[in-house]
Every structure is written in C-alpha cells, then in structure tokens.
Motif scaffolding. Sequence first.
Motif, PDB file in Angstrom:
ATOM      1  N   ILE A  67       0.732  -1.143   0.167  1.00 44.41           N
ATOM      2  CA  ILE A  67      -0.091  -0.137   0.084  1.00 44.41           C
ATOM      3  C   ILE A  67       0.908   1.172   0.025  1.00 44.41           C
ATOM      4  CG2 ILE A  67      -1.886  -1.043   1.387  1.00 44.41           C
ATOM      5  CD1 ILE A  67      -0.910  -0.484   3.977  1.00 44.41           C
ATOM      6  N   THR A  68       0.056   2.630   0.121  1.00 41.67           N
ATOM      7  CA  THR A  68       0.590   3.998   0.064  1.00 41.67           C
ATOM      8  C   THR A  68      -0.219   4.660   0.841  1.00 41.67           C
ATOM      9  OG1 THR A  68       1.130   3.815  -2.635  1.00 41.67           O
ATOM     10  CG2 THR A  68       1.155   5.410  -1.422  1.00 41.67           C
ATOM     11  N   ALA A  69       0.935   5.021   1.404  1.00 46.80           N
ATOM     12  CA  ALA A  69       0.241   6.327   2.794  1.00 46.80           C
ATOM     13  C   ALA A  69       0.316   7.360   3.117  1.00 46.80           C
ATOM     14  CB  ALA A  69       0.723   4.728   3.844  1.00 46.80           C
ATOM     15  N   ARG A  70      -0.354   8.304   3.321  1.00 45.51           N
ATOM     16  CA  ARG A  70       0.085   9.608   3.316  1.00 45.51           C
ATOM     17  C   ARG A  70      -0.606  10.045   4.681  1.00 45.51           C
ATOM     18  NH1 ARG A  70       3.005   8.359   0.119  1.00 45.51           N
ATOM     19  NH2 ARG A  70       3.045   9.076  -2.454  1.00 45.51           N
ATOM     20  N   VAL A  71      -0.160  11.353   5.260  1.00 45.24           N
ATOM     21  CA  VAL A  71      -0.507  11.743   6.736  1.00 45.24           C
ATOM     22  C   VAL A  71      -0.661  13.386   6.507  1.00 45.24           C
ATOM     23  CG1 VAL A  71      -0.230  11.649   9.398  1.00 45.24           C
ATOM     24  CG2 VAL A  71       0.214   9.298   8.135  1.00 45.24           C
ATOM     25  N   THR A  72      -1.370  14.005   6.248  1.00 43.86           N
ATOM     26  CA  THR A  72      -1.173  15.487   5.782  1.00 43.86           C
ATOM     27  C   THR A  72      -2.236  15.831   7.307  1.00 43.86           C
ATOM     28  OG1 THR A  72      -3.530  15.120   4.933  1.00 43.86           O
ATOM     29  CG2 THR A  72      -1.415  15.152   3.803  1.00 43.86           C
ATOM     30  N   SER A  73      -1.510  17.410   7.259  1.00 47.19           N
ATOM     31  CA  SER A  73      -2.889  18.130   8.348  1.00 47.19           C
ATOM     32  C   SER A  73      -3.677  18.747   7.628  1.00 47.19           C
ATOM     33  CB  SER A  73      -1.456  19.525   9.333  1.00 47.19           C
ATOM     34  OG  SER A  73      -1.248  20.201   7.881  1.00 47.19           O
ATOM     35  N   THR A  74      -4.519  19.188   8.208  1.00 46.76           N
ATOM     36  CA  THR A  74      -6.001  19.835   7.873  1.00 46.76           C
ATOM     37  C   THR A  74      -5.644  21.398   6.263  1.00 46.76           C
ATOM     38  OG1 THR A  74      -7.453  21.451   8.083  1.00 46.76           O
ATOM     39  CG2 THR A  74      -6.339  22.266   9.468  1.00 46.76           C
ATOM     40  N   TYR A  75      -3.832  22.034   7.182  1.00 45.39           N
ATOM     41  CA  TYR A  75      -3.191  23.308   6.378  1.00 45.39           C
ATOM     42  C   TYR A  75      -2.608  22.580   4.958  1.00 45.39           C
ATOM     43  CZ  TYR A  75      -5.160  25.889  10.013  1.00 45.39           C
ATOM     44  OH  TYR A  75      -5.521  26.704  10.788  1.00 45.39           O
ATOM     45  N   GLY A  76      -3.058  20.667   4.966  1.00 45.38           N
ATOM     46  CA  GLY A  76      -2.055  20.419   3.628  1.00 45.38           C
ATOM     47  C   GLY A  76      -0.750  20.007   3.565  1.00 45.38           C
ATOM     48  N   ASN A  77      -0.063  20.011   5.257  1.00 46.19           N
ATOM     49  CA  ASN A  77       1.051  20.082   5.409  1.00 46.19           C
ATOM     50  C   ASN A  77       1.283  18.086   5.322  1.00 46.19           C
ATOM     51  OD1 ASN A  77       2.040  22.742   5.521  1.00 46.19           O
ATOM     52  ND2 ASN A  77       1.261  22.474   7.627  1.00 46.19           N
TER      53      ASN A  77
END
Length: 213
Positions: A67-77
Amino acid sequence: MRTNISGFALVLILGLFFTQIHSLRFDLESGKSKCIAEDIKSNSMTVGKYHVVNPNEGYPLPDSHKITARVTSTYGNSYHNADNVPDGQFAFQTAEAGDYMACFFAADHKPPITITVDFDWKTGIAAKDWTNVAKKGSVEVMEMELKKMYETVQSIHDEMFYLREREEEMQELNRSTHSKMNMLTFVSVLVCLSVAGLQLWHLKTFFEKKKLI
C-alpha cells in the motif's frame, strides 16, 4: 451531589482516553483509497503504525499486497509518505490544531483484490511509551506514576481549553450567521415592499390613464 460530580468527572476522563486511541482493521480494494481523520490539538504527540494483514498465514506476503500511505494536516502539510510498502509507522508532534488525515491507497490489479490493513493511531498521553521511559531513565515506580498522573492532568487541562476555544469559535460563527440572516431578512423585506410599492404605483397610473379612477 458530590457522587454525581465524581461520576461525571470519571466519565469525562475515560472519554478523553478513549478518543485518544484508535485501533481498527479495514478492507482496501485495489485501485481505491481510504482516509481516516483525527481531530488533534496543537503541540500534541501522535504516533501510528500500520501493516497489511497476510491473507495466507505461514506464507510470505504476496507482492500485490502493498500500500501507499500519506499523513497530512488540515492545512495540507505532509507528515508521512510511504510508497508501495507492506507496513510502516509515523510519529510527530502537531504544530497546528485541526483534522489530520491518514490516507491509504492500493495499486490497481487485474483481477481486483482486497487488502486488509491493520491501523493503530494514538494521540496525547496514549502516544507516550511509558514502559520505555521507565527503562531508559531507571525511574522509580512511584515517580513514574506521579509523572503519568501529572501528564494526564495536563492533558485534560489542555483538552478543556481546546474545547473551550472551539466552543467560542462556534459561538462567534453562530453570531456572525445570525447577524447575516437578520441583514438578509431586512433586505428581503425592503425589496418586497419596494416591489409592492412599484406595483401599486403602476396600477394607479394605469387606471388613471384609462380614467377608471
């Protein structure tokens, strides 16, 4: 009365702890993605780990089950990026309050396959590994318990202020919305009266020209 307050405080504390730990297992179809959001306050520790569940216990994990995983904040960081992996983990301290999104994507396969992912996400007090803290610092049991209690109280204190700020934001939004609705209502009534006045004037003029009045 004191018993009721104590019971309420206990429920509140337990609720705070339960909202800080999210462990779940979900199915992810190939070619599709799934996102999980968590509302986290600023300057809060958060850790997470995930892995693909082996569909054939006792055998190597198939190459297709990655799988591919991404973790981002509400501001797109972006706080975590991993491509084509069977497992992974992340840990960071939040810089801003808001919704943090963990998204997982499975590459497209023919025929389609379903990948089961086990995901564990912790924030705040639950994100701190107290066992390792005790081992590394050779901390006495009592000192460790006191530190845990202090961190718990501090977390509850910060959570209360955070909730109060969110409540004030919602109240300000309600006031702003109410003010705009009043202005819109006033403008609507003014327009309706103006249209009605124009219609009366037009009818009066029309009847006068026809010498009906």
